[in-house]
Design an enzyme around this catalytic site. Structure first.
Site, PDB file in Angstrom:
ATOM      1  N   GLU A  48      39.642  39.691  50.724  1.00  0.00           N
ATOM      2  CA  GLU A  48      39.289  40.422  50.343  1.00  0.00           C
ATOM      3  C   GLU A  48      38.105  39.322  49.537  1.00  0.00           C
ATOM      4  O   GLU A  48      38.548  38.687  49.428  1.00  0.00           O
ATOM      5  CB  GLU A  48      40.361  41.318  50.174  1.00  0.00           C
ATOM      6  CG  GLU A  48      39.686  41.753  48.146  1.00  0.00           C
ATOM      7  CD  GLU A  48      39.035  43.261  48.807  1.00  0.00           C
ATOM      8  OE1 GLU A  48      38.085  43.150  49.182  1.00  0.00           O
ATOM      9  OE2 GLU A  48      39.645  44.226  48.135  1.00  0.00           O
ATOM     10  N   ASP A  49      37.186  39.871  48.957  1.00  0.00           N
ATOM     11  CA  ASP A  49      35.979  39.644  48.513  1.00  0.00           C
ATOM     12  C   ASP A  49      36.634  39.317  46.403  1.00  0.00           C
ATOM     13  O   ASP A  49      36.618  38.371  46.622  1.00  0.00           O
ATOM     14  CB  ASP A  49      35.108  40.702  47.863  1.00  0.00           C
ATOM     15  CG  ASP A  49      35.279  42.006  47.572  1.00  0.00           C
ATOM     16  OD1 ASP A  49      36.687  42.640  47.338  1.00  0.00           O
ATOM     17  OD2 ASP A  49      34.507  42.898  47.813  1.00  0.00           O
ATOM     18  N   ASP A  62      40.603  42.426  41.271  1.00  0.00           N
ATOM     19  CA  ASP A  62      40.487  43.023  40.182  1.00  0.00           C
ATOM     20  C   ASP A  62      41.835  43.627  39.366  1.00  0.00           C
ATOM     21  O   ASP A  62      42.646  42.623  38.912  1.00  0.00           O
ATOM     22  CB  ASP A  62      39.793  43.849  39.699  1.00  0.00           C
ATOM     23  CG  ASP A  62      38.755  44.394  39.114  1.00  0.00           C
ATOM     24  OD1 ASP A  62      38.501  43.555  38.062  1.00  0.00           O
ATOM     25  OD2 ASP A  62      38.408  45.933  39.042  1.00  0.00           O
TER      26      ASP A  62
HETATM   27  P1  IMP Z   1      41.548  46.105  42.426  1.00  0.00           P
HETATM   28  O1  IMP Z   1      41.436  47.394  43.339  1.00  0.00           O
HETATM   29  O2  IMP Z   1      41.061  46.791  40.865  1.00  0.00           O
HETATM   30  O3  IMP Z   1      41.825  44.712  42.349  1.00  0.00           O
HETATM   31  O4  IMP Z   1      39.608  46.213  43.162  1.00  0.00           O
HETATM   32  C1  IMP Z   1      39.597  45.391  44.081  1.00  0.00           C
HETATM   33  C2  IMP Z   1      37.877  46.137  44.415  1.00  0.00           C
HETATM   34  O5  IMP Z   1      37.167  46.744  43.643  1.00  0.00           O
HETATM   35  C3  IMP Z   1      37.702  44.989  45.352  1.00  0.00           C
HETATM   36  O6  IMP Z   1      37.458  44.879  46.698  1.00  0.00           O
HETATM   37  C4  IMP Z   1      35.903  45.149  44.829  1.00  0.00           C
HETATM   38  O7  IMP Z   1      35.350  46.069  45.827  1.00  0.00           O
HETATM   39  C5  IMP Z   1      35.989  45.779  43.676  1.00  0.00           C
HETATM   40  N1  IMP Z   1      35.398  45.032  42.758  1.00  0.00           N
HETATM   41  C6  IMP Z   1      35.840  44.346  41.880  1.00  0.00           C
HETATM   42  N2  IMP Z   1      35.395  43.840  40.656  1.00  0.00           N
HETATM   43  C7  IMP Z   1      34.576  43.708  41.323  1.00  0.00           C
HETATM   44  C8  IMP Z   1      33.482  43.044  40.862  1.00  0.00           C
HETATM   45  O8  IMP Z   1      32.904  41.834  40.022  1.00  0.00           O
HETATM   46  N3  IMP Z   1      32.180  43.054  41.360  1.00  0.00           N
HETATM   47  C9  IMP Z   1      32.323  44.084  43.067  1.00  0.00           C
HETATM   48  N4  IMP Z   1      32.913  44.719  43.213  1.00  0.00           N
HETATM   49  C10 IMP Z   1      34.356  44.480  42.389  1.00  0.00           C
HETATM   50 MG    MG Z   2      35.872  45.022  48.284  1.00  0.00          MG
END
Ligand code: IMP
Ligand code: MG
Length: 196
Positions: free
Chosen positions: A113-114, A117
């Site tokens: 995963e990138d 968050d």
């Molecule tokens: P989560 O489900 O909130 O952990 O979000 C994960 C997804 O939100 C990541 O796979 C990213 O695609 C996107 N995301 C969260 N923070 C960033 C950021 O700072 N830049 C770009 N994409 C982000």
């Molecule tokens: Mg992503």
């Protein structure tokens, strides 16, 4: 982190004006990815490794990471989206199963995963892959924003490239409104670009 020289070929790019600061340049990213690759190659020795890249943000990371994996492995892709529109995240990710393998019960899956968050994407994906019968599911995320974690998630990545503060970062696959993925470094986006 101090400002660094922008990669020469992007010096005149229209994208550069939207970047407040470079967070990780190409050399630093290469070091991070090489370290992760060495560790994963060691830890997955003798296992049946299937690397699953979460589209689209992790494709650049995946492409580099897999070339630092020195043991036999397979790759696949899964699609997951948590953003309804540019800035509004939803409580659960939409998972689109585009895995080539119907039966994943023989695989030790490494989810690539990138950025981690709130944790909802990786939580949803891990549960999905385990429900589907994966032998094991391990998480590798390039970036981690621990401050942003949703306390109802229990996700614990085994491999983390680097931790970042609560700022919106782009480049090296990461986007805002589907742009900036092609930048070869990770930079902080100027807040005026995403706050309208
Ligand atoms: P989560 O489900 O909130 O952990 O979000 C994960 C997804 O939100 C990541 O796979 C990213 O695609 C996107 N995301 C969260 N923070 C960033 C950021 O700072 N830049 C770009 N994409 C982000
Ligand atoms: Mg992503």
């Amino acid at each position: 982190m101090p400002k660094q020289t922008v990669t020469a070929r992007f010096a005149n790019s229209a994208l550069i004006g939207d970047i407040k600061e470079i967070f990780f340049n190409e050399i630093q990213l290469d070091e991070i990815v090489a370290r992760l690759g060495r560790q994963i190659s060691k830890d997955f020795e003798g296992k049946n490794l299937l690397m699953v890249s979460v589209l689209k943000g992790s494709v650049v990371f995946m492409a580099d990471l897999m070339r630092h994996i020195t043991i036999p492995c397979r790759i696949d892709f899964i699609s997951s989206s948590i953003y309804k529109n540019k800035t509004m995240a939803q409580p659960r990710p939409d998972i689109r199963d585009i895995l080539q393998f119907d039966d994943i019960s023989m695989f030790d899956i490494l989810v690539v995963e990138d950025i981690l968050d709130t944790g909802r994407t990786l939580q949803g994906l891990s549960e999905y892959l385990l429900d589907k019968g994966a032998k094991s599911v391990t998480i590798c995320t390039l970036l981690d924003k621990p401050e942003r974690r949703d306390p109802s998630t229990t996700i614990k990545p085994t491999y983390i490239g680097a931790q970042v503060a609560n700022e919106f970062v782009v480049g090296y696959g990461l986007d805002f409104d589907e742009k900036y993925r092609n930048l070869p470094f990770i930079g902080i986006l100027k807040p005026e670009v995403y706050k309208d």
